[in-house]
Design a protein around this motif. Structure first.
Motif, PDB file in Angstrom:
ATOM      1  N   TRP A  52       0.824  -1.217   0.000  1.00 41.55           N
ATOM      2  CA  TRP A  52       0.000   0.000   0.000  1.00 41.55           C
ATOM      3  C   TRP A  52       0.853   1.259   0.000  1.00 41.55           C
ATOM      4  N   GLY A  53       2.194   1.105  -0.099  1.00 41.78           N
ATOM      5  CA  GLY A  53       3.074   2.235  -0.309  1.00 41.78           C
ATOM      6  C   GLY A  53       3.702   2.861   0.923  1.00 41.78           C
ATOM      7  N   LEU A 109       5.675   1.438  13.314  1.00 38.98           N
ATOM      8  CA  LEU A 109       6.245   2.749  13.029  1.00 38.98           C
ATOM      9  C   LEU A 109       6.184   2.944  11.526  1.00 38.98           C
ATOM     10  N   VAL A 110       5.571   4.035  11.100  1.00 40.48           N
ATOM     11  CA  VAL A 110       5.253   4.245   9.697  1.00 40.48           C
ATOM     12  C   VAL A 110       5.869   5.536   9.184  1.00 40.48           C
ATOM     13  N   GLN A 111       6.524   5.432   8.043  1.00 41.65           N
ATOM     14  CA  GLN A 111       6.984   6.609   7.313  1.00 41.65           C
ATOM     15  C   GLN A 111       6.144   6.710   6.057  1.00 41.65           C
ATOM     16  N   ILE A 112       5.596   7.888   5.807  1.00 41.77           N
ATOM     17  CA  ILE A 112       4.787   8.106   4.615  1.00 41.77           C
ATOM     18  C   ILE A 112       5.679   8.750   3.555  1.00 41.77           C
ATOM     19  N   LEU A 151      -1.428   9.803   0.868  1.00 41.33           N
ATOM     20  CA  LEU A 151      -1.723  10.387   2.185  1.00 41.33           C
ATOM     21  C   LEU A 151      -1.088  11.773   2.347  1.00 41.33           C
ATOM     22  N   ARG A 152      -0.034  12.040   1.615  1.00 46.65           N
ATOM     23  CA  ARG A 152       0.590  13.363   1.664  1.00 46.65           C
ATOM     24  C   ARG A 152      -0.242  14.408   0.944  1.00 46.65           C
TER      25      ARG A 152
END
Length: 126
Positions: free
Chosen positions: A95-96, A112-115, A121-122
């Motif tokens: 999902w990226g 822990l998520v980095q977008i 989502l950005r």
């Protein structure tokens, strides 16, 4: 119904150990403290570690805590330096999102998520 605020409440088996994990290991900032509990800032939400009302019944937490970080590589270095085990190394999911997994002292999963900059989502701030 108007929801004015929310928080996740954890009632750990070992309050002091869990408090140290979130306060010292993850370095979450304290929102407030009260006799028997501490509430932390966790991004746009609050996380409360409570030493009361656990009772003798064993329970389970079938969910996970989702914490967005700016840079998962830096987070990995900080957690490793703090002696926190990385359960699953960072990887880009289908999902990226870039996700890395750890656990708190009671085994509660923490994602822990980095977008990434190009992720939808950005662009969609709903």
């Amino acid at each position: 119904m108007d929801i004015l605020a929310s928080r996740t409440i954890l009632r750990p088996t070992d309050y002091r150990r869990t408090l140290e994990f979130y306060r010292d290991g993850l370095a979450l900032a304290v929102f407030r403290e009260y006799p028997g509990g501490t509430v932390f800032f966790a991004g746009q939400g609050l996380l409360e570690i409570a030493s009361h009302h656990r009772g003798d019944a064993s329970g389970s937490f079938s969910g996970a805590l989702w914490l967005q970080v700016r840079d998962v590589a830096s987070a990995t270095e900080e957690l490793t330096a703090a002696g926190i085990e990385i359960v699953r190394e960072a990887r880009t999911e289908p999902w990226g999102l870039i996700e890395m997994w750890i656990e708190d002292p009671d085994g509660i999963p923490i994602v822990l998520v980095q977008i990434p900059q190009e992720h939808p989502l950005r662009k969609d701030n709903r």
